[in-house]
Design an enzyme around this catalytic site. Structure first.
Site, mmCIF file in Angstrom:
data_model
loop_
_atom_site.group_PDB
_atom_site.id
_atom_site.type_symbol
_atom_site.label_atom_id
_atom_site.label_comp_id
_atom_site.label_asym_id
_atom_site.label_seq_id
_atom_site.Cartn_x
_atom_site.Cartn_y
_atom_site.Cartn_z
ATOM 1 N N ASP A 183 14.527 -12.820 28.658
ATOM 2 C CA ASP A 183 14.539 -13.238 27.239
ATOM 3 C C ASP A 183 15.043 -12.144 26.299
ATOM 4 O O ASP A 183 14.792 -12.195 25.103
ATOM 5 C CB ASP A 183 13.124 -13.683 26.817
ATOM 6 C CG ASP A 183 12.229 -12.523 26.407
ATOM 7 O OD1 ASP A 183 12.370 -11.426 26.979
ATOM 8 O OD2 ASP A 183 11.398 -12.728 25.509
ATOM 9 N N GLU A 184 15.762 -11.175 26.852
ATOM 10 C CA GLU A 184 16.034 -9.976 26.056
ATOM 11 C C GLU A 184 17.389 -9.397 26.415
ATOM 12 O O GLU A 184 17.704 -9.248 27.588
ATOM 13 C CB GLU A 184 14.925 -8.980 26.388
ATOM 14 C CG GLU A 184 14.946 -7.706 25.645
ATOM 15 C CD GLU A 184 13.678 -6.906 25.975
ATOM 16 O OE1 GLU A 184 12.702 -7.480 26.499
ATOM 17 O OE2 GLU A 184 13.690 -5.710 25.718
ATOM 18 N N ASP A 242 15.355 -10.331 21.285
ATOM 19 C CA ASP A 242 14.260 -10.673 22.201
ATOM 20 C C ASP A 242 13.607 -11.954 21.713
ATOM 21 O O ASP A 242 13.261 -12.070 20.528
ATOM 22 C CB ASP A 242 13.241 -9.531 22.266
ATOM 23 C CG ASP A 242 12.184 -9.761 23.343
ATOM 24 O OD1 ASP A 242 12.212 -9.065 24.370
ATOM 25 O OD2 ASP A 242 11.328 -10.647 23.149
HETATM 26 P P1 TTP Z 1 8.313 -10.496 26.674
HETATM 27 O O1 TTP Z 1 9.573 -10.540 25.877
HETATM 28 O O2 TTP Z 1 7.749 -9.163 27.007
HETATM 29 O O3 TTP Z 1 7.156 -11.285 25.924
HETATM 30 P P2 TTP Z 1 7.204 -12.655 25.121
HETATM 31 O O4 TTP Z 1 8.586 -13.126 24.891
HETATM 32 O O5 TTP Z 1 6.324 -13.628 25.819
HETATM 33 O O6 TTP Z 1 6.509 -12.261 23.753
HETATM 34 P P3 TTP Z 1 7.119 -11.418 22.539
HETATM 35 O O7 TTP Z 1 7.147 -12.343 21.368
HETATM 36 O O8 TTP Z 1 6.154 -10.298 22.345
HETATM 37 O O9 TTP Z 1 8.471 -10.950 22.964
HETATM 38 O O10 TTP Z 1 8.524 -11.250 28.043
HETATM 39 C C1 TTP Z 1 9.362 -12.388 28.188
HETATM 40 C C2 TTP Z 1 8.787 -13.348 29.185
HETATM 41 O O11 TTP Z 1 8.646 -12.724 30.473
HETATM 42 C C3 TTP Z 1 7.413 -13.859 28.813
HETATM 43 O O12 TTP Z 1 7.460 -14.973 27.942
HETATM 44 C C4 TTP Z 1 6.809 -14.163 30.148
HETATM 45 C C5 TTP Z 1 7.467 -13.212 31.124
HETATM 46 N N1 TTP Z 1 6.555 -12.101 31.443
HETATM 47 C C6 TTP Z 1 5.814 -12.171 32.612
HETATM 48 O O13 TTP Z 1 5.939 -13.110 33.388
HETATM 49 N N2 TTP Z 1 4.934 -11.156 32.883
HETATM 50 C C7 TTP Z 1 4.757 -10.091 32.053
HETATM 51 O O14 TTP Z 1 3.941 -9.199 32.325
HETATM 52 C C8 TTP Z 1 5.531 -10.039 30.847
HETATM 53 C C9 TTP Z 1 5.361 -8.892 29.889
HETATM 54 C C10 TTP Z 1 6.406 -11.060 30.595
HETATM 55 MG MG MG Z 2 10.061 -11.809 24.215
HETATM 56 MG MG MG Z 3 11.370 -9.488 26.404
#
Ligand code: TTP
Ligand code: MG
Ligand code: MG
Length: 356
Positions: A106-107, A8
């Site tokens: 992103d995962e 991720d």
């Molecule tokens: P995530 O992987 O949940 O979060 P992140 O990568 O920003 O942070 P982390 O380091 O905790 O993993 O989500 C990936 C992307 O998806 C995030 O950068 C933006 C988008 N996203 C949204 O648009 N709305 C949301 O509610 C969430 C959770 C994520």
């Molecule tokens: Mg992330």
């Molecule tokens: Mg994610």
């Protein structure tokens, strides 16, 4: 033995912005749905870790975020760039194993079972992938390494940001035990509340709880939760990237939860995929629907059918998968249709003329 990674990206959209403008690195930055001028109306999609120190998080109104941190830099989203980086990252990972299941922009889960022997090798393999992503895509990520999807996911969450963590099967229960149930993979706040009423608050309590009682309250999901709490998860990594497959994706004109917006796109994609299969002379066995929601989460659903070359079959199946499995409470951003399990058919004439 099975070896699964969950990769991720860290603060993904905001990290992409830092890549474009490294000067942002030390500052608190949030990516929102609106530009700075209209910032007050926007919603925070994500923010970097300096901004998180102020308590800012995804889903928060930009106004509230600014109240928590006056000097917060608000940037309007640049989806095109993020999707480009996402594709770049996935193609890096693909070099290490094509058995990968994207969970969001992103995962991704990656099954590396046939690439490594044992946990230590799994950890080293993950380190190599992490370095490659860092060096090639220039973005930070975290990786969980474990014997199943649940454990690798939980390990990744625990090691964020910029971390790598291995949890062995024999340590899984202890690793999970002190967490509140709401932190366990697949358990949302509503389920956590219902468990709370049953006096089940930690994963340890869930693991020790009565299976039958959980089944009565939650059906098969109750059993699944109980397994999760004990570190058990048999589910497989469902690959999007079969070596031989034909697929098409399309972003909707606007994010929408309406069938009226989705069905024409599903029909169009089915038709395109069918025509490609016909041109190539393929018969297929597996039909996959991919849904990307507006929060950038992905959902893949596949169905195995009798070897077929009918366009009607593709359309019927993806519409059925869509109706059955889509989350009606969420808006859809993008849809994808893919066929795999391909066989070159000898007779081109046998291809259905369904779509004319
Ligand atoms: P995530 O992987 O949940 O979060 P992140 O990568 O920003 O942070 P982390 O380091 O905790 O993993 O989500 C990936 C992307 O998806 C995030 O950068 C933006 C988008 N996203 C949204 O648009 N709305 C949301 O509610 C969430 C959770 C994520
Ligand atoms: Mg992330
Ligand atoms: Mg994610």
């Amino acid at each position: 033995m099975r070896m699964i990674l969950l990769i991720d990206m860290d603060y993904f959209f905001a990290a992409c912005e830092e890549l474009k403008d490294p000067g942002l690195k030390e500052k608190p930055v949030a990516v929102t749905t609106e530009s700075q001028r209209e910032g007050s109306r926007g919603v925070v999609m994500t923010c970097n870790y300096p901004a998180r120190k102020f308590g800012i998080h995804s889903g928060m109104g930009a106004n509230q975020a600014l109240r928590l941190c006056e000097e917060l830099v608000l940037l309007k989203e640049d989806f095109k760039f993020y999707e480009q980086k996402s594709a770049e990252i996935f193609s890096i990972i693909k070099k290490y194993s094509t058995l990968m299941e994207p969970m969001s922009i992103d995962e991704v889960f990656v099954d590396i079972s046939d690439r490594v022997a044992g946990y230590e090798e799994g950890l080293a393999y993950a380190k190599t992938i992490k370095d490659d992503i860092n060096n090639t895509a220039r973005l930070p990520c975290s990786i969980g390494v474990g014997p199943n999807k649940l454990i690798s996911k939980m390990a990744c969450d625990a090691t964020k940001p910029d971390g790598i963590m291995l949890v062995r099967q024999e340590n899984a229960r202890a690793f999970l035990s002190e967490l509140p149930v709401g932190k366990l993979y697949g358990i949302g706040s509503k389920t956590a509340d219902r468990l709370g009423v049953m006096n089940i608050r930690t994963v340890k309590e869930l693991a020790a709880s009565n299976k039958m009682q959980l089944m009565e309250k939650f059906g098969t999901f109750g059993l699944e939760m109980h397994n999760y709490a004990n570190g058990i998860d048999e589910s497989e990594v469902v690959s999007e990237y079969e070596t031989k497959s034909v697929g098409r994706e399309k972003t909707l004109k606007r994010d929408s939860s309406s069938e009226e917006d989705a069905l024409p796109v599903l029909k169009e994609l089915s038709k395109e995929v069918f025509e490609e299969a016909r041109t190539q002379g393929y018969t297929f066995k597996v039909i996959t629907l991919k849904i990307r929601y507006s929060d950038f989460r992905d959902n893949l659903k596949s169905r195995t059918v009798k070897p077929s070359n009918s366009g009607e079959e593709i359309e019927k199946t993806v519409i059925d998968l869509y109706s059955k499995y889509r989350d009606k409470g969420l808006k859809i951003r993008k849809l994808g249709v893919r066929i795999s399990g391909l066989i070159k058919s000898k007779s081109q004439r046998s291809m259905s003329e369904f779509f004319g």
